[in-house]
Design a protein around this motif. Structure first.
Motif, short mmCIF file in Angstrom:
data_model
loop_
_atom_site.label_atom_id
_atom_site.label_comp_id
_atom_site.label_asym_id
_atom_site.label_seq_id
_atom_site.Cartn_x
_atom_site.Cartn_y
_atom_site.Cartn_z
N PRO A 1 29.30 111.25 -22.61
CA PRO A 1 28.11 110.90 -22.64
C PRO A 1 27.64 109.62 -22.23
O PRO A 1 26.24 109.33 -22.52
N SER A 2 27.87 109.18 -21.09
CA SER A 2 26.61 108.68 -19.85
C SER A 2 26.25 109.85 -19.06
O SER A 2 25.11 109.16 -18.48
N ASP A 3 25.80 110.62 -19.04
CA ASP A 3 25.98 111.59 -18.14
C ASP A 3 23.98 111.54 -18.39
O ASP A 3 23.32 111.26 -19.56
N PRO A 4 23.15 111.52 -17.18
CA PRO A 4 21.56 111.59 -17.72
C PRO A 4 20.79 112.22 -18.28
O PRO A 4 19.96 112.84 -18.66
N ASN A 5 21.56 113.81 -17.94
CA ASN A 5 20.85 114.42 -19.59
C ASN A 5 21.74 115.17 -20.10
O ASN A 5 21.20 116.27 -20.95
N VAL A 6 21.97 113.85 -20.87
CA VAL A 6 23.47 114.20 -22.28
C VAL A 6 22.38 114.51 -23.47
O VAL A 6 22.36 115.35 -24.32
N ASN A 7 20.75 114.06 -22.71
CA ASN A 7 20.21 114.40 -24.51
C ASN A 7 18.69 115.20 -24.05
O ASN A 7 17.97 115.03 -24.50
N ILE A 8 19.04 116.61 -22.74
CA ILE A 8 18.32 116.96 -23.00
C ILE A 8 18.98 118.80 -23.11
O ILE A 8 20.16 118.86 -23.20
N LEU A 9 18.14 119.33 -23.88
CA LEU A 9 18.17 121.01 -23.72
C LEU A 9 17.98 121.69 -22.63
O LEU A 9 17.09 121.59 -22.59
N PHE A 10 19.11 122.28 -22.10
CA PHE A 10 19.26 122.71 -20.77
C PHE A 10 20.38 123.96 -20.95
O PHE A 10 21.33 123.63 -22.04
N ASN A 11 20.49 125.07 -20.32
CA ASN A 11 21.59 125.84 -20.01
C ASN A 11 21.49 126.34 -18.83
O ASN A 11 20.24 125.59 -18.15
N TRP A 12 22.96 126.50 -17.91
CA TRP A 12 22.54 127.72 -16.74
C TRP A 12 23.30 129.34 -16.64
O TRP A 12 24.34 129.24 -17.79
N THR A 13 22.70 130.02 -15.66
CA THR A 13 23.67 131.25 -15.48
C THR A 13 24.21 131.17 -13.75
O THR A 13 23.37 129.79 -13.84
N GLU A 14 25.39 131.52 -13.78
CA GLU A 14 26.06 131.67 -12.72
C GLU A 14 25.59 132.97 -11.65
O GLU A 14 25.48 133.94 -12.46
N TYR A 15 25.53 133.04 -10.70
CA TYR A 15 25.29 134.58 -9.67
C TYR A 15 25.55 134.56 -8.40
O TYR A 15 25.91 132.82 -7.77
N THR A 16 25.64 135.52 -7.72
CA THR A 16 26.15 135.78 -6.49
C THR A 16 24.91 136.81 -6.16
O THR A 16 25.48 138.12 -6.85
N LEU A 17 24.13 136.57 -5.44
CA LEU A 17 23.37 137.30 -4.68
C LEU A 17 24.03 137.72 -3.68
O LEU A 17 23.89 136.68 -1.98
N ASN A 18 24.95 138.76 -3.00
CA ASN A 18 24.91 139.31 -1.44
C ASN A 18 24.74 140.25 -0.87
O ASN A 18 24.22 141.06 -1.32
N GLY B 1 25.90 143.12 -3.30
CA GLY B 1 24.63 143.24 -4.44
C GLY B 1 24.96 142.08 -4.89
O GLY B 1 24.93 140.92 -4.66
N LEU B 2 24.47 141.83 -6.91
CA LEU B 2 24.09 140.64 -7.48
C LEU B 2 25.55 140.54 -8.44
O LEU B 2 25.45 141.68 -9.25
N TRP B 3 26.22 139.27 -8.80
CA TRP B 3 26.04 139.28 -10.05
C TRP B 3 26.28 137.94 -10.73
O TRP B 3 25.26 137.30 -10.11
N ILE B 4 25.36 138.12 -12.26
CA ILE B 4 25.01 137.73 -12.68
C ILE B 4 25.53 137.48 -14.05
O ILE B 4 25.42 138.72 -14.79
N ASN B 5 26.11 136.00 -14.72
CA ASN B 5 26.65 136.12 -16.04
C ASN B 5 26.11 135.00 -16.79
O ASN B 5 24.66 134.20 -16.32
N SER B 6 26.07 135.25 -18.26
CA SER B 6 26.03 134.45 -19.56
C SER B 6 27.17 133.41 -19.25
O SER B 6 28.09 134.07 -20.38
N THR B 7 26.93 132.09 -19.43
CA THR B 7 28.69 131.56 -19.83
C THR B 7 28.51 130.41 -20.36
O THR B 7 27.38 130.22 -20.98
#
Length: 398
Positions: A138-155, A158-164
């Motif tokens: 609850p004290s994280d500075p991003n706790v009230n920000i609407l956000f998300n992320w994807t994870e990927y490896t490009l090597n 090839g490419l691996w990319i997910n919706s997590t």
């Protein structure tokens, strides 16, 4: 894909300091002619008017350095951090407005693409590396920000990319890849009404599951915490899976759980029996190869601690199978694991309702509702050995 599973377990373990970011996909193979950078098209169909900010952060695979990439795909190493943590350089890229598309370049990274609405994210650096957002804090500075992320490896392979959704269910998005032959794969899209449908379903689930939802003071629904983070934050009872755990331990004190962890090696089998508080697994010769203490709910949701899964060929594969069976509540209905048919998933009243409700709202039924959701290939991941373009679509909040 053991590398992906291992990486996601690390995320669920909620380590906020990363010495090296997520690895999605196998180690680099030089035989594939993958360009140094490829385009990433980010399309905003969110319906929101907020300014979007994009961040591409990770480990540069050619050197092992941590840093970020700018819109041109140029790598910038993080400076040294401090204790207490010091502010990281502003790595944000202005994202597309609603209805628009923006193209940036992805370097050969193993990392994440973050996106936030309305506010820039706060990243800091310690002496051990980058401090990433910890939504369960609850004290994280991003706790009230609407956000998300994807994870990927490009090597080079090839490419691996997910919706997590391993850490949270939040701002909806999908990922995709187009290969050099023009074929496109994508995953992560919700059904029409699926965003609100998920939150409404979670609100209606008794037993504390509604407490996973986090809302900002202005009424904006920000996210639902994954159940492991919910336990950590005190939102979900730590005993929520105990009844199922007890029934599993009772069943396999008088019968055998057979685990065949590799689909391409049907002859490799391990046999689990409970004695006291421990499930011992033996091989075909009767030798004990690994043992698991009776897990708790957090170990199950996080696929770690008492269900730790090292990246080896015995304990890790058995553990990921157990983790999937517990989360999907298939261990009592099928003594031969993994159970890979989704028809039998989440049927017990005691189950991972968070993951159940996410899968129910996905167009293709695939998601990363927990770390080893790739057991049986139920994960929201796309991969291509000859990627031409990657895609992130910011989907509607409906």
């Amino acid at each position: 894909m053991l590398a992906l599973r291992k990486a996601l377990v690390a995320l669920v373990a909620a380590a906020t300091v990363t010495a090296g970011l997520t690895t999605v996909g196998p180690a680099s193979r030089a035989e594939a002619a993958v360009p140094t950078t490829i385009p990433l098209e980010i399309k905003n169909t969110s319906g929101r008017s907020d300014q979007v900010y994009i961040y591409n952060i990770g480990t540069l695979l050619s050197t092992g350095q941590q840093g970020w990439a700018d819109a041109n795909g140029t790598f910038h190493a993080w400076p040294a951090g401090g204790n207490p943590p010091t502010p990281a350089p502003d790595a944000s890229i202005a994202g597309p407005a609603n209805g628009q598309t923006k193209t940036i370049r992805m370097p050969k990274f193993s990392g994440r693409v973050y996106f936030s609405y309305g506010q820039k994210l706060v990243f800091k650096l310690t002496t051990g590396g980058l401090v990433q957002p910890a939504v369960q804090n609850p004290s994280d500075p991003n706790v009230n920000i609407l956000f998300n992320w994807t994870e990927y490896t490009l090597n080079d392979a090839g490419l691996w990319i997910n919706s997590t959704q391993v850490d949270m269910f939040s701002a909806p998005y999908a990922v995709g890849v187009k290969n050099t032959a023009g074929a496109v794969k994508n995953t992560g899209h919700l059904k029409p009404g699926g965003y609100n449908g998920f939150f409404n379903a979670l609100r209606g689930q008794p037993g504390g599951w509604a407490n996973l939802i986090r809302t900002r003071s202005d009424g904006t629904v920000l996210r639902a915490l994954a159940p492991g983070h919910g336990i950590e934050a005190g939102a979900l009872p730590a005993t929520v899976m105990n009844d199922y755990i007890n029934r599993v331990w009772s069943k396999y004190s008088t019968s055998t759980l057979t685990v065949t962890p590799f689909a391409d090696q049907p002859g490799t089998k391990y046999y689990g029996r409970v004695s006291g508080n421990v499930m011992n697994f033996t091989n075909g010769s009767g030798a004990v190869v690994t043992s698991f203490q009776k897990p708790d709910s957090d170990s199950i949701f996080g696929c770690y601690k008492l269900l730790d899964a090292p990246n080896d060929l015995v304990r890790g594969p058995i553990s990921r199978t157990l983790c999937a069976g517990f989360n999907r509540s298939t261990l009592l209905t099928n003594p031969n694991q993994p159970d890979t048919s989704s028809a039998g998933f989440y049927q017990d009243t005691v189950t991972n309702h968070y993951s159940r409700k996410i899968h129910a709202q996905m167009v293709d039924g695939k998601a990363y509702g927990f770390a080893f959701d790739d057991v049986g290939n139920h994960e929201s991941l796309v991969n291509d050995n000859n990627p031409q373009t990657a895609y992130i679509t910011l989907d509607p909040f409906s």
